[in-house]
Design a protein around this motif. Sequence first.
Motif, PDB file in Angstrom:
ATOM      1  N   SER A  37       0.832  -1.211   0.000  1.00 32.13           N
ATOM      2  CA  SER A  37       0.000   0.000   0.000  1.00 32.13           C
ATOM      3  C   SER A  37       0.862   1.255   0.000  1.00 32.13           C
ATOM      4  CB  SER A  37      -0.982   0.005   1.173  1.00 32.13           C
ATOM      5  OG  SER A  37      -0.305   0.015   2.400  1.00 32.13           O
ATOM      6  N   GLN A  87       0.782   4.060  -2.913  1.00 29.36           N
ATOM      7  CA  GLN A  87       0.593   5.482  -2.611  1.00 29.36           C
ATOM      8  C   GLN A  87       1.706   6.320  -3.231  1.00 29.36           C
ATOM      9  OE1 GLN A  87      -1.845   7.299  -1.257  1.00 29.36           O
ATOM     10  NE2 GLN A  87      -0.608   9.119  -1.601  1.00 29.36           N
ATOM     11  N   THR A 133       1.232   6.573  -6.943  1.00 31.05           N
ATOM     12  CA  THR A 133       0.166   7.527  -7.255  1.00 31.05           C
ATOM     13  C   THR A 133       0.711   8.953  -7.210  1.00 31.05           C
ATOM     14  OG1 THR A 133      -1.539   6.040  -6.407  1.00 31.05           O
ATOM     15  CG2 THR A 133      -2.107   8.375  -6.511  1.00 31.05           C
TER      16      THR A 133
END
Length: 122
Positions: A36, A40, A43
Amino acid sequence: MSRNYNHAALVLLLLLASSNFILSVFAKSRSPITDSEIKQKKTECYADIDSGLWGGQCKSSSIAKENCALKCLSPACYELIYESDPLEEGEKDFIRSQEFKYCMHKLSLGESLEGVRGTFNY
């Protein structure tokens, strides 16, 4: 001309500062980066690319954007895994993808990257 030079210098300074910050976080954390956290950070890299921070060449195609995002995510791992043979249009490279994640994992623990390349060759 001077204004463009100042803008380019500022962008370079920001990139260097952010990469040094990321390296210092990785070096000090000693807990492995999670999927995760990688998602992130990726992104955030896509947002930087879309805003033009990485230049027009990173927006020229979806694969150029992906290569730039990988380089943004981890310059050291990109250099080790992809730099000599960047992804090409339509290419899905599961083995190198796993090596890249493993590289980021080792970096997050402050470990050597020796032996990362070729780890997942079957």
